[in-house]
Design a protein around this motif. Structure first.
Motif, mmCIF file in Angstrom:
data_model
loop_
_atom_site.group_PDB
_atom_site.id
_atom_site.type_symbol
_atom_site.label_atom_id
_atom_site.label_comp_id
_atom_site.label_asym_id
_atom_site.label_seq_id
_atom_site.Cartn_x
_atom_site.Cartn_y
_atom_site.Cartn_z
ATOM 1 N N ASP A 88 43.059 30.678 42.116
ATOM 2 C CA ASP A 88 44.067 29.787 42.914
ATOM 3 C C ASP A 88 45.599 30.357 42.758
ATOM 4 O OD1 ASP A 88 42.449 27.772 43.470
ATOM 5 O OD2 ASP A 88 42.753 26.783 41.413
ATOM 6 N N LEU A 89 45.710 31.787 42.570
ATOM 7 C CA LEU A 89 46.928 32.633 42.835
ATOM 8 C C LEU A 89 46.798 33.252 43.840
ATOM 9 C CD1 LEU A 89 47.461 33.792 39.147
ATOM 10 C CD2 LEU A 89 49.280 32.914 40.726
ATOM 11 N N MET A 137 35.314 32.510 37.370
ATOM 12 C CA MET A 137 36.447 33.055 38.274
ATOM 13 C C MET A 137 36.095 32.781 39.612
ATOM 14 S SD MET A 137 37.413 36.868 38.977
ATOM 15 C CE MET A 137 37.963 37.283 37.368
ATOM 16 N N ARG A 138 37.068 32.105 40.296
ATOM 17 C CA ARG A 138 37.049 31.679 41.546
ATOM 18 C C ARG A 138 37.897 32.486 42.723
ATOM 19 N NH1 ARG A 138 36.311 26.326 44.158
ATOM 20 N NH2 ARG A 138 37.556 26.185 46.112
ATOM 21 N N ILE A 139 37.215 33.319 43.608
ATOM 22 C CA ILE A 139 37.997 33.966 44.621
ATOM 23 C C ILE A 139 37.821 33.172 46.110
ATOM 24 C CG2 ILE A 139 38.157 35.957 45.903
ATOM 25 C CD1 ILE A 139 36.791 37.241 43.272
ATOM 26 N N ASN A 162 47.547 25.692 51.007
ATOM 27 C CA ASN A 162 48.034 26.614 49.904
ATOM 28 C C ASN A 162 49.392 27.428 50.767
ATOM 29 O OD1 ASN A 162 45.842 26.451 47.939
ATOM 30 N ND2 ASN A 162 44.492 26.788 49.964
ATOM 31 N N ARG A 163 49.996 27.029 51.453
ATOM 32 C CA ARG A 163 51.123 27.680 51.966
ATOM 33 C C ARG A 163 50.849 29.153 52.358
ATOM 34 N NH1 ARG A 163 54.113 24.633 47.580
ATOM 35 N NH2 ARG A 163 55.069 22.805 48.875
ATOM 36 N N VAL A 164 49.773 29.315 53.247
ATOM 37 C CA VAL A 164 49.194 30.602 53.888
ATOM 38 C C VAL A 164 49.617 30.564 55.030
ATOM 39 C CG1 VAL A 164 47.519 32.065 54.243
ATOM 40 C CG2 VAL A 164 47.577 30.649 51.910
ATOM 41 N N TYR A 165 50.552 31.421 55.835
ATOM 42 C CA TYR A 165 50.928 31.408 56.948
ATOM 43 C C TYR A 165 50.582 32.389 57.727
ATOM 44 C CZ TYR A 165 54.382 28.334 54.919
ATOM 45 O OH TYR A 165 54.744 27.119 54.295
ATOM 46 N N VAL A 166 49.685 33.579 57.205
ATOM 47 C CA VAL A 166 49.087 34.779 58.047
ATOM 48 C C VAL A 166 47.757 34.662 57.339
ATOM 49 C CG1 VAL A 166 51.176 35.987 58.585
ATOM 50 C CG2 VAL A 166 50.382 36.358 56.392
ATOM 51 N N SER A 167 46.650 35.428 58.123
ATOM 52 C CA SER A 167 45.766 35.646 57.672
ATOM 53 C C SER A 167 44.981 36.869 57.824
ATOM 54 C CB SER A 167 44.294 34.634 58.196
ATOM 55 O OG SER A 167 44.278 34.662 59.466
ATOM 56 N N PRO A 168 43.957 37.358 57.171
ATOM 57 C CA PRO A 168 43.426 36.745 55.834
ATOM 58 C C PRO A 168 44.121 36.701 54.631
ATOM 59 C CG PRO A 168 42.427 39.100 56.356
ATOM 60 C CD PRO A 168 43.652 38.678 57.207
ATOM 61 N N ALA A 169 43.860 35.601 53.828
ATOM 62 C CA ALA A 169 44.593 35.558 52.536
ATOM 63 C C ALA A 169 43.621 35.606 51.450
ATOM 64 C CB ALA A 169 45.241 34.415 52.667
ATOM 65 N N LEU A 170 43.883 36.326 50.370
ATOM 66 C CA LEU A 170 43.107 36.359 49.211
ATOM 67 C C LEU A 170 43.284 35.591 48.048
ATOM 68 C CD1 LEU A 170 40.302 37.725 47.931
ATOM 69 C CD2 LEU A 170 41.815 39.433 47.289
ATOM 70 N N MET A 171 42.743 34.626 47.562
ATOM 71 C CA MET A 171 43.352 33.958 46.215
ATOM 72 C C MET A 171 42.400 34.243 45.193
ATOM 73 S SD MET A 171 44.656 30.571 47.890
ATOM 74 C CE MET A 171 45.595 29.975 46.476
#
Length: 91
Positions: A59-60, A1-3, A47-56
């Motif tokens: 890869d989702l 698993m990758r976070i 990753n098309r992330v526009y606001v932070s923080p983002a949690l993936m």
């Protein structure tokens, strides 16, 4: 698993708080995972992330723009097929 936790380079303590919550969720579940913290605008764009923080998780993109709590992160981890397969082997 990758976070992956993706943040802006100039973000405050929100990245660290997200990382602490992820580590707490992993320790409560007893799951081992690769946890990466990125403070890179290029990674956000890729990753098309526009606001932070983002949690993936694997890869989702699961959360963007807020700090997820530990219970919510545990739910994301338990939803993953790899986790469910591991639990099926134990039972």
């Amino acid at each position: 698993m990758r976070i992956d936790i993706i943040c802006k380079p100039e973000c405050g303590g929100s990245c660290e708080r997200t990382l602490e919550n992820v580590r707490a969720a992993l320790s409560q579940l007893g799951v081992k995972a690769e946890v990466h913290l990125y403070r890179d605008v290029r990674k956000m764009i890729d990753n098309r992330v526009y606001v932070s923080p983002a949690l993936m998780v694997d890869d989702l993109l699961r959360v963007a723009g807020r700090i997820p709590d530990v219970h919510e992160i545990k739910g994301f981890i338990c939803e993953r097929p790899r986790y469910q397969a591991r639990e099926k082997e134990v039972a």
